[in-house]
Design an enzyme around this catalytic site. Structure first.
Site, PDB file in Angstrom:
ATOM      1  N   SER A 154      -2.106  -0.123 -11.626  1.00 21.34           N
ATOM      2  CA  SER A 154      -2.373  -0.394  -9.623  1.00 21.34           C
ATOM      3  C   SER A 154      -2.861   1.143  -9.416  1.00 21.34           C
ATOM      4  CB  SER A 154      -1.043  -0.738  -9.345  1.00 21.34           C
ATOM      5  OG  SER A 154      -1.557  -1.572  -7.853  1.00 21.34           O
ATOM      6  N   ARG A 224       7.723  -5.085   1.797  1.00 25.30           N
ATOM      7  CA  ARG A 224       7.996  -5.773   0.819  1.00 25.30           C
ATOM      8  C   ARG A 224       8.196  -7.781   0.966  1.00 25.30           C
ATOM      9  NH1 ARG A 224       7.251  -3.006  -3.856  1.00 25.30           N
ATOM     10  NH2 ARG A 224       8.726  -3.814  -5.792  1.00 25.30           N
ATOM     11  N   ASP A 319      -5.015 -12.110 -11.951  1.00 29.53           N
ATOM     12  CA  ASP A 319      -4.248 -11.132 -10.341  1.00 29.53           C
ATOM     13  C   ASP A 319      -5.564 -10.465  -9.470  1.00 29.53           C
ATOM     14  OD1 ASP A 319      -3.668  -8.405  -9.226  1.00 29.53           O
ATOM     15  OD2 ASP A 319      -4.278  -7.377 -10.606  1.00 29.53           O
ATOM     16  N   HIS A 352      -1.053  -9.804 -10.190  1.00 30.41           N
ATOM     17  CA  HIS A 352      -0.745  -7.721 -10.712  1.00 30.41           C
ATOM     18  C   HIS A 352       0.985  -7.683 -11.412  1.00 30.41           C
ATOM     19  CE1 HIS A 352      -1.703  -4.382  -9.206  1.00 30.41           C
ATOM     20  NE2 HIS A 352      -1.212  -3.942  -8.811  1.00 30.41           N
ATOM     21  N   ASP A 353       1.762  -8.422 -11.331  1.00 33.93           N
ATOM     22  CA  ASP A 353       2.759  -7.403 -11.768  1.00 33.93           C
ATOM     23  C   ASP A 353       2.836  -7.408 -13.165  1.00 33.93           C
ATOM     24  OD1 ASP A 353       4.415  -7.097  -9.598  1.00 33.93           O
ATOM     25  OD2 ASP A 353       5.668  -8.306  -9.862  1.00 33.93           O
TER      26      ASP A 353
END
Length: 381
Positions: A154, A224, A319, A352-353
């Protein structure tokens, strides 16, 4: 691969620098500190050092655990350690908390030597390029002239890419994972929504909330929550939570009804307790500003021409925040310049994680890539 183990208990260290660091924004830090951790041993030739660059909410604590902890808490512990893809029996691994961070390195919480108060909103803007410059100073401090590899996911991937451009003679290999050569308009928009949630929190006090003894927790929570929605894929969110009701039936309220709501609120509350609002603002702006092709009329191949490292670029199929197409932009530009580049697009449902997870195919790619990296003492050297 042999049985993987933990690096065990690790101790953060602090390096102080009293030579001014000029910043891309035009500001400068007259002196600063960087907190870092190391894993493994630096070989006699100093040829086996690997720098791990962290993402937006990461830190220097890449692997292992600190004194008093019962289990590993490093954010990339599944990647770094004996017998793991980034094997600390072969490599000397360094994690550093970036400038502007909130985990010990000089940042908005630090005391401004001019005012005698926390920097707060007066802390200068920092960029990916500034972070790389500071990391280079840390490398000098550790006596490392050239990294065997620089790796990151990232925002960390942007730093790894920038290393190959700012210090082409100081990095032999670079791994750019779940990243992009610049943010899309949509990504900048997500960052702006997150920033506005903080900037409009009544407890933010124009960034000087430290002096008021408060934290803009509501803004951080919302920031968040927005982030987590974008880090997960729709499939992953559906599989993990679906439309499960917290109480087994609807209660017709604005309190937590669905399990996904409970998850987002939990993550938001946890983040607000641990992270600094000013650091979040600085890091998201650094993301927005990064664009190595900007000074080359948008020509990424021209921007990457100066790189001398060999590259691994990795993306993940689901992602959508840093889609595979963005990684392929990097690959195409590197291939245009005839650079040595390998590309892997991993089919993984986690979004994405994925770059943080213990996904077997992903880890196999990284393990094979690191296996190919030669250091002093191998192959008769």
């Amino acid at each position: 691969m042999t049985h993987a183990r933990s690096v065990g208990i690790v101790t953060p260290r602090t390096a102080r620098f009293d030579t001014a660091l000029p910043l891309k924004s035009g500001g400068r830090l007259e002196n600063y500190e960087l907190v870092y951790e190391t894993y493994g041993e630096l070989d006699a030739a100093r040829s086996n050092a690997v720098l791990v660059c962290h993402a937006l909410s990461g830190s220097h604590h890449v692997a292992g655990r600190h004194v008093g902890e019962d289990q590993d808490s490093g954010w990339w512990n599944n990647m770094v350690g004996p017998g793991k893809p980034l094997d600390t029996r072969k490599f000397f691994v360094i994690g550093v908390n970036n400038l502007g961070g909130c985990h010990g390195s000089t940042g908005p919480r630090s005391i401004n030597p001019v005012s005698g108060r926390p920097w707060g909103a007066d802390f200068p803007f920092v960029t990916v390029e500034d972070w790389v410059d500071a990391q280079a100073k840390l490398a000098d401090h550790l006596g490392i002239g050239c990294f065997a590899a620089v790796i990151g996911g990232s925002l960390g991937g942007m730093q790894a890419l920038s290393w190959t451009l700012q210090y082409p003679d100081r990095v032999r290999h670079a791994a750019v994972i779940a990243s992009a050569p610049k943010l899309s308009a949509q990504n900048i928009a997500f960052n702006e929504v997150a920033r506005q949630s903080i900037l409009t929190d009544p407890d933010f006090h124009d960034g000087n909330f430290y002096e008021h003894g408060v934290v803009p927790a509501r803004g951080l929570r919302l920031a968040r929550m927005v982030g987590h929605i974008t880090y997960l894929s729709d499939d992953a969110m559906g599989e993990k939570f679906g439309r499960s009701l917290r109480h087994g039936k609807t209660r017709y309220s604005y309190d937590v009804e669905f399990e996904i709501e409970s998850y987002l609120r939990h993550q938001g509350d946890k983040f607000a307790r641990q992270f600094d609002a000013n650091t979040y603002l600085l890091a998201t702006r650094a993301l927005d500003y990064y664009d190595p092709a900007f000074d080359h009329d948008g020509d990424l191949a021209a921007a990457l021409a100066k790189a001398r490292a060999s590259f691994l670029v990795v993306s993940f199929s689901t992602d959508w925040r840093f889609a595979p197409a963005r990684s392929r932009e990097i690959v195409y530009a590197l291939a245009h310049d005839r650079h040595d580049v390998c590309y892997a697009e991993i089919d993984c449902p986690a979004g994405h994680d994925s770059f943080l997870l213990d996904e077997p195919r992903y880890h196999a790619v990284l393990a094979a890539w690191f296996e190919r990296i030669e250091v002093s003492g191998e192959n008769g050297e």
